[in-house]
Design a protein around this motif. Structure first.
Motif, PDB file in Angstrom:
ATOM      1  N   GLN A 347       0.816  -1.217   0.000  1.00  0.00           N
ATOM      2  CA  GLN A 347       0.000   0.000   0.000  1.00  0.00           C
ATOM      3  C   GLN A 347       0.853   1.272   0.000  1.00  0.00           C
ATOM      4  O   GLN A 347       0.317   2.382   0.003  1.00  0.00           O
ATOM      5  N   LEU A 348       2.188   1.104  -0.001  1.00  0.00           N
ATOM      6  CA  LEU A 348       3.102   2.239   0.050  1.00  0.00           C
ATOM      7  C   LEU A 348       3.699   2.442  -1.347  1.00  0.00           C
ATOM      8  O   LEU A 348       4.492   1.613  -1.797  1.00  0.00           O
ATOM      9  N   PRO A 349       3.326   3.511  -2.056  1.00  0.00           N
ATOM     10  CA  PRO A 349       3.763   3.676  -3.454  1.00  0.00           C
ATOM     11  C   PRO A 349       5.268   3.595  -3.642  1.00  0.00           C
ATOM     12  O   PRO A 349       5.743   2.951  -4.588  1.00  0.00           O
ATOM     13  N   GLN A 350       6.046   4.218  -2.758  1.00  0.00           N
ATOM     14  CA  GLN A 350       7.486   4.224  -2.963  1.00  0.00           C
ATOM     15  C   GLN A 350       8.142   2.865  -2.724  1.00  0.00           C
ATOM     16  O   GLN A 350       9.320   2.678  -3.025  1.00  0.00           O
ATOM     17  N   ALA A 351       7.379   1.903  -2.185  1.00  0.00           N
ATOM     18  CA  ALA A 351       7.931   0.571  -1.945  1.00  0.00           C
ATOM     19  C   ALA A 351       7.704  -0.370  -3.119  1.00  0.00           C
ATOM     20  O   ALA A 351       8.167  -1.511  -3.084  1.00  0.00           O
ATOM     21  N   ALA A 352       7.005   0.093  -4.156  1.00  0.00           N
ATOM     22  CA  ALA A 352       6.610  -0.807  -5.253  1.00  0.00           C
ATOM     23  C   ALA A 352       7.813  -1.476  -5.909  1.00  0.00           C
ATOM     24  O   ALA A 352       7.812  -2.692  -6.154  1.00  0.00           O
ATOM     25  N   ALA A 353       8.855  -0.705  -6.217  1.00  0.00           N
ATOM     26  CA  ALA A 353      10.003  -1.271  -6.925  1.00  0.00           C
ATOM     27  C   ALA A 353      10.732  -2.293  -6.053  1.00  0.00           C
ATOM     28  O   ALA A 353      11.074  -3.396  -6.519  1.00  0.00           O
ATOM     29  N   ALA A 354      10.995  -1.962  -4.780  1.00  0.00           N
ATOM     30  CA  ALA A 354      11.697  -2.884  -3.896  1.00  0.00           C
ATOM     31  C   ALA A 354      10.855  -4.121  -3.616  1.00  0.00           C
ATOM     32  O   ALA A 354      11.381  -5.237  -3.517  1.00  0.00           O
TER      33      ALA A 354
END
Length: 437
Positions: A347-354
């Motif tokens: 649910q955290l956009p900046q965590a999508a890539a990791a």
């Protein structure tokens, strides 16, 4: 016949096959009586129940030479774990870290529990940490802060439960407050952002003024928010701080890990709580216990840099190294702590890539060994990579969180027979008498 069981009923009660019931009879562990009506045998209910209880005790007993310690704190099953009989994941999802810690310590859940560092302890810990070399690691700083806080507390030898609880509630925020702010010398690796760096006096990073104290884990008086400023110079986004709080709550205890056993040995000798925590930190620094989070962080960073997990996993396997963040000896499938964190990180956009990189690692490795599933170190690595934290941040989160569990185990051990953690050595040296050297 009211107190008699058929062979099938006895087998069901014992959890064995009917043939095994007759094996018990032949070994003299059960007595049987011929059924005058049917063709089979019947068995006394009380005798079968007693054998069933004895079998359960033997199954639960440790193997020869294996240390067993009574504890009412954490139960681990093949797919989940429990804090004082309550589902630990559900507890961590509903309550803040401070409240979960209180549940472990006392069996009570005080709503809105807070942990506050006494000024004199915090000042002593900060002075000691500031004297360390700049390259010191997080466990170095936490160990020194613990020792300094102990030296500043003349009441540390009071092992009464309420005194130990008071120490716990003061020590954990002292450890967090003694860590340098991220972006300061010795702090996080990422350069400070625009106005995001925490003040040099070690106070928590300033918020935007919108949060009132106690508004969730992101409130400025909550431990997760204070720790955030020590892990990353990025602004304390409430959703990300909530995930950090969830990680702290999930990691609070995990039965008798190596560091926890060291804590109980120290507590068995009636070492004070600071010394018990120091024992746990000493073991945690070992590469087989506390370093997995940093290894998983660096692996994920490399996967992102190289655009996929396959070459990174291949290099690890070619070098004869394990893929970090995968597998756990206590869980048959995915570590439930990892599953809870992944669900929130999604649910955290900046965590999508990791998060995609972590899933790629799991998928690639599954082709080599389908028994390896994600553990909490991989989930922590997704958090630390996506939030601009240093590779060692996961180790810091683990140590701060587990301090609560260590003190819970120390409290239990203080109530046991002193010095019971005294195994006998198996001497393998030359037989005496030997000539004097």
């Amino acid at each position: 016949m009211d107190n008699r069981l058929t062979t099938r009923e006895a087998a069901e009660l014992l959890g064995v096959k009917p043939a095994t019931v007759y094996a018990y009879v032949s070994r003299g562990q059960l007595s049987s009586r011929r059924d005058p009506v049917g063709r089979g045998s019947t068995f006394d209910v009380a005798e079968v129940e007693a054998l069933a209880r004895r079998n359960r005790r033997e199954a639960a007993a440790p193997a020869a030479g294996e240390l067993s310690v009574r504890t009412g704190l954490t139960l681990i099953e093949p797919d989940r774990y429990w804090f004082r009989g309550v589902d630990a994941v559900a507890l961590a999802q509903r309550y803040a870290y401070e409240e979960v810690a209180e549940w472990l310590w006392t069996g009570r859940l005080p709503h809105g529990a807070r942990l506050t560092a006494p000024p004199h302890l915090l000042a002593a810990a900060r002075r000691a940490v500031a004297a360390l070399p700049e390259h010191s690691g997080p466990i170095d700083r936490l160990r020194v802060a613990t020792a300094a806080a102990a030296a500043a507390d003349p009441l540390r030898f009071d092992l009464a439960p309420e005194a130990v609880l008071g120490t716990a509630r003061c020590l954990i925020p002292t450890l967090v407050g003694a860590l340098p702010p991220a972006g300061a010398p010795g702090g996080g690796a990422e350069a400070p952002g625009d106005g995001a760096e925490a003040p040099g006096d070690g106070a928590e990073a300033p918020g935007d003024g919108a949060e009132a104290p106690g508004d969730g884990a992101g409130g400025p008086d909550r431990l997760a928010r204070q720790l955030w400023a020590r892990l990353t110079p990025r602004p304390a986004e409430p959703a990300a701080v909530e995930i950090l709080d969830l990680a702290l709550a999930l990691l609070t205890d995990h039965d008798l890990a190596a560091s926890t056993l060291a804590v109980r040995v120290a507590a068995s000798a009636h070492a004070h709580p600071y010394a018990c925590v120091s024992a746990g930190l000493g073991v945690l620094e070992g590469p087989l216990h506390g370093a997995a989070g940093a290894l998983a962080h660096r692996m994920l960073a490399e996967v992102l840099e190289r655009g996929g997990a396959a070459p990174v996993v291949a290099d690890l396997l070619r070098a004869g190294r394990r893929v970090p963040g995968l597998g756990h000896r206590l869980y048959e499938g995915e570590d439930p702590r990892a599953g809870a964190l992944f669900a929130r990180l999604a649910q955290l956009p900046q965590a999508a890539a990791a998060l995609a990189a972590a899933r790629d690692v799991v998928a690639v490795t599954a082709r080599h060994d389908g028994r390896l599933h994600a553990n909490v170190d991989l989930a922590l690595a997704v958090l630390t990579v996506s939030c601009g934290m240093a590779a060692e941040a996961g180790e810091t989160v683990f140590a701060v969180s587990r301090t609560a569990g260590w003190i819970a185990h120390a409290l239990e051990e203080y109530g046991e027979r002193p010095l019971r953690m005294r195994p006998s050595g198996q001497y393998t040296g030359p037989r005496p008498p030997q000539p004097m050297p």
